[in-house]
Design an enzyme around this catalytic site. Structure first.
Site, PDB file in Angstrom:
ATOM      1  N   ASN A   9      -1.680  -0.851  -6.730  1.00  0.00           N
ATOM      2  CA  ASN A   9      -2.607  -0.109  -5.871  1.00  0.00           C
ATOM      3  C   ASN A   9      -3.425  -1.092  -5.040  1.00  0.00           C
ATOM      4  OD1 ASN A   9      -4.418   1.689  -4.713  1.00  0.00           O
ATOM      5  ND2 ASN A   9      -5.641   1.920  -6.566  1.00  0.00           N
ATOM      6  N   LYS A  11      -5.553  -0.402  -2.765  1.00  0.00           N
ATOM      7  CA  LYS A  11      -6.853   0.151  -2.355  1.00  0.00           C
ATOM      8  C   LYS A  11      -7.045  -0.090  -0.842  1.00  0.00           C
ATOM      9  CE  LYS A  11      -8.518  -0.432  -7.036  1.00  0.00           C
ATOM     10  NZ  LYS A  11      -9.665  -0.693  -7.930  1.00  0.00           N
ATOM     11  N   HIS A  94      -8.103   9.083  -9.007  1.00  0.00           N
ATOM     12  CA  HIS A  94      -8.530   7.715  -9.299  1.00  0.00           C
ATOM     13  C   HIS A  94     -10.049   7.692  -9.453  1.00  0.00           C
ATOM     14  CE1 HIS A  94      -9.362   3.431  -8.761  1.00  0.00           C
ATOM     15  NE2 HIS A  94      -8.094   3.200  -9.056  1.00  0.00           N
ATOM     16  N   GLU A  96     -12.305   5.854  -8.397  1.00  0.00           N
ATOM     17  CA  GLU A  96     -13.071   5.640  -7.165  1.00  0.00           C
ATOM     18  C   GLU A  96     -13.114   6.907  -6.325  1.00  0.00           C
ATOM     19  OE1 GLU A  96     -11.778   0.977  -7.292  1.00  0.00           O
ATOM     20  OE2 GLU A  96     -10.826   2.311  -5.852  1.00  0.00           O
ATOM     21  N   GLU A 166      -7.395   4.557 -17.000  1.00  0.00           N
ATOM     22  CA  GLU A 166      -8.142   3.478 -16.367  1.00  0.00           C
ATOM     23  C   GLU A 166      -9.577   3.489 -16.885  1.00  0.00           C
ATOM     24  OE1 GLU A 166      -8.371   3.995 -12.126  1.00  0.00           O
ATOM     25  OE2 GLU A 166      -9.194   6.005 -12.334  1.00  0.00           O
ATOM     26  N   GLY A 172     -12.141  -3.845 -11.646  1.00  0.00           N
ATOM     27  CA  GLY A 172     -12.814  -4.733 -10.696  1.00  0.00           C
ATOM     28  C   GLY A 172     -14.000  -5.460 -11.271  1.00  0.00           C
ATOM     29  N   SER A 211      -7.635  -3.597 -14.891  1.00  0.00           N
ATOM     30  CA  SER A 211      -7.593  -5.043 -14.638  1.00  0.00           C
ATOM     31  C   SER A 211      -6.430  -5.728 -15.358  1.00  0.00           C
ATOM     32  CB  SER A 211      -8.919  -5.709 -15.031  1.00  0.00           C
ATOM     33  OG  SER A 211      -9.969  -5.256 -14.207  1.00  0.00           O
TER      34      SER A 211
END
Length: 249
Positions: A9, A11, A94, A96, A166, A172, A211
């Protein structure tokens, strides 16, 4: 036997040059036929990625979609549009998208349905924040997100979903769940799938999306209930992403 899936991904990162570099690298790389690989660039690069990855074993994915088939939705992209670019997988829910753009369980469920209707494979993302983990609510949060979608799907549709766990606190941040922590949540997800139907637990792929890097991929992928990875930052580096893919072989 579940075939591992490694999905990168990007992003809101990348460039046309990087797309070409990945296309060339995967055209030359020797990937195990027992591993599936997917690259998920931003929307503007889908056409270039489709061309660059042609002739390689790499599938194309997209980062989100709008549940509506068309209409006055400026800036949005429909499932049918993605399908025209050869997209096979699409991320849904996701963390985010949930935290930054307000996508709740209802919105996530609608996107899963839209993806399935267009023949795409939704990658349903579920996961807990650090606050929720420290409050010992990990399973309640993760399984609640799963149930919000699966309760609304017909049994035959459930079989077409990929799940990505996740841990939000590991995205991140440089922090990674230990293989044991990740395995525990994956096992809980699989137990819940078994409650829907035993074959779901046996066949559905559950990816780890916190990660994953070249230096920890093999240990994570060795866990019995981890069927691949949803890779973030490391998927922007050709050598690192290739190494992760090879770890899954």
């Amino acid at each position: 036997m579940r075939m591992p899936l490694i999905a990168g991904n990007w992003k809101m990162n990348g460039s046309l040059t990087l797309v070409e570099q990945f296309g060339q690298a995967f055209a030359e790389a020797a990937l195990a036929p027992s591993v599936e690989v997917c690259l998920i660039p931003p929307f503007p690069y889908l056409g270039a990625a489709q061309a660059a990855l042609a002739g390689t074993p790499v599938a194309l994915g997209a980062q989100t979609l709008n549940p509506e088939p068309s209409g006055a939705h400026t800036g949005e992209v429909s499932a049918a549009m993605l399908a025209e670019f050869g997209v096979r997988y699409v991320l849904v829910g996701h963390s985010e998208r949930r935290s930054l753009y307000g996508e709740d369980d209802v919105a996530v469920s609608a996107r899963v349905v839209s993806a399935l209707e267009a023949g795409l494979t939704p990658v349903l993302c579920v996961g807990e924040t650090l606050e929720q983990r420290e409050a010992e609510r990990t399973e309640a949060v993760v399984l609640g997100q799963l149930e919000a979608v699966f309760d609304a799907l017909a049994p035959e549709s459930r079989r077409r979903v990929v799940i990505a766990y996740e841990p939000v606190w590991a995205i991140g941040t440089g922090r990674t769940a230990t293989p044991e922590q990740a395995q525990a949540v994956h096992a809980a997800i699989r137990r819940r799938l078994a409650a829907y139907a035993p074959e779901l637990a046996e066949t559905l792929r559950v990816l780890y999306g916190g990660s994953m890097k070249a230096d920890n991929a093999a240990e994570l992928l060795a866990q019995p209930d981890i069927d691949g990875g949803l890779v973030g930052g490391a998927s922007l580096k050709v050598d690192d992403f290739l190494a992760i893919c090879q770890s899954a072989g």
